[in-house]
Design an enzyme around this catalytic site. Structure first.
Site, PDB file in Angstrom:
ATOM      1  N   ASP A 210      41.729  36.962  35.835  1.00 61.79           N
ATOM      2  CA  ASP A 210      42.059  37.848  37.015  1.00 61.79           C
ATOM      3  C   ASP A 210      43.295  38.698  37.035  1.00 61.79           C
ATOM      4  O   ASP A 210      44.203  38.064  36.637  1.00 61.79           O
ATOM      5  CB  ASP A 210      41.398  37.065  37.525  1.00 61.79           C
ATOM      6  CG  ASP A 210      42.197  36.276  38.989  1.00 61.79           C
ATOM      7  OD1 ASP A 210      43.313  36.266  39.099  1.00 61.79           O
ATOM      8  OD2 ASP A 210      42.133  35.058  37.974  1.00 61.79           O
ATOM      9  N   ASP A 212      44.514  38.369  40.495  1.00 62.55           N
ATOM     10  CA  ASP A 212      45.104  37.627  41.550  1.00 62.55           C
ATOM     11  C   ASP A 212      44.847  38.792  42.986  1.00 62.55           C
ATOM     12  O   ASP A 212      43.259  39.363  42.862  1.00 62.55           O
ATOM     13  CB  ASP A 212      46.716  37.680  42.241  1.00 62.55           C
ATOM     14  CG  ASP A 212      46.550  36.361  42.917  1.00 62.55           C
ATOM     15  OD1 ASP A 212      46.335  35.325  42.679  1.00 62.55           O
ATOM     16  OD2 ASP A 212      48.159  36.584  43.468  1.00 62.55           O
TER      17      ASP A 212
END
Length: 291
Positions: A210, A212
């Site tokens: 991802d 973050d």
């Protein structure tokens, strides 16, 4: 020359290594408590290997409750010479996209609730951590990843946070813009520090799941999104690990970077003042220098 034994610490989504031959799960007792799980041992292309799921099968340990000292001691006790850490991470860089791998070469340690050393009162030691990963081992991981067709980035700074919550937006921006971190995770510290104290070559393969929370187009981190990426990353990790024996070979010379001699000048406590009880616990990780 000595024999190579590859140790793989599997992170989130990587709980087994089904490509091993003659494999068996075995319990290893350590003076630092029980490891995260039994350790899967076997061979791959003639090279001995050991696999330890960092969170335990079924993912029973949080990042803060992982028994890091027991894990490293158990691998050393089994004869592991080279440790490959595989872990999920968030990315602070647009070009390090979900599904990509990063060969980490630096750390910023922001953890605070973990035991970070095998040494202490009764036997004080200070190891160098300027270069916390082994370049030789990192290069092997890089080559294996490229051969496996994985998009991989050579080098990156890993911000280790305590967790288990993900970052606030303000923290994410600070780590990215102010501190220059490239990826963020919760488990490579104190693991890398302990591996150095145990004189083990250590490399970190961070699997991006991802962005973050800093990325304006991706919003907050959601576990459901991470799990979807984890499945694909786990399969890539197994392909990478499967190519490591060819890169490392069945035998090894002393590490040219000194990882396997990190304790040569690290012990400060005079022999006559060392705590016998602590020395007994250090039999595996520091036996070479303690006799």
């Amino acid at each position: 020359m000595s024999n190579t034994m590859i140790g793989v610490i599997g992170g989130s989504g990587v709980y087994d290594l089904d490509t091993l031959e003659d494999k068996r799960w075995q319990a290893v007792e350590t003076p630092w408590g029980a490891p995260s799980d039994k350790i899967l041992t076997g061979t791959l292309n003639g090279v001995p290997m050991a696999f330890l799921p960092r969170h335990g099968r079924g993912h029973v340990h949080s990042p803060s409750s992982v028994p890091y000292r027991a894990n490293i001691d158990a691998l050393k006790r089994l004869g592991v010479t080279d440790v490959i850490s595989v872990s999920a991470c968030g990315s602070f860089r647009e070009e390090m996209a979900p599904g990509d791998f990063v060969i980490v070469d630096q750390f910023i340690d922001r953890t605070f609730a973990r035991e970070k050393s095998f040494f202490g009162q009764g036997c004080v030691a200070h190891v160098s951590l300027a270069h916390p990963t082994c370049p030789r081992l990192g290069a092997a991981c890089l080559g294996a990843a490229r051969e496996a067709g994985i998009t991989v980035h050579d080098g990156g700074t890993y911000l280790a946070m305590e967790g288990p919550q993900f970052s606030t937006l303000a923290e994410s921006r600070m780590y990215r813009d102010g501190w220059g971190a490239d990826v963020i995770g919760m488990t490579n510290m104190p693991e890398a520090k302990l591996a150095r104290e145990a004189e083990l070559c250590y490399a970190s393969v961070a699997m991006v799941t991802d962005y973050d929370s800093w990325h304006p187009e991706h919003g907050a981190v959601e576990v459901s999104d991470i799990v979807r990426v984890l499945t694909g990353n786990a399969e890539k990790a197994r392909r990478l690990v499967g190519r490591l024996p060819a890169h490392l070979g069945p035998s090894r010379a002393p590490c040219q970077h000194g990882c396997d001699r990190a304790l040569d000048h690290a012990l400060l406590t005079a022999p006559g003042h060392r705590d016998p009880a602590l020395l007994k616990r250090l039999d595996a990780v520091a036996g070479r220098v303690l006799g």
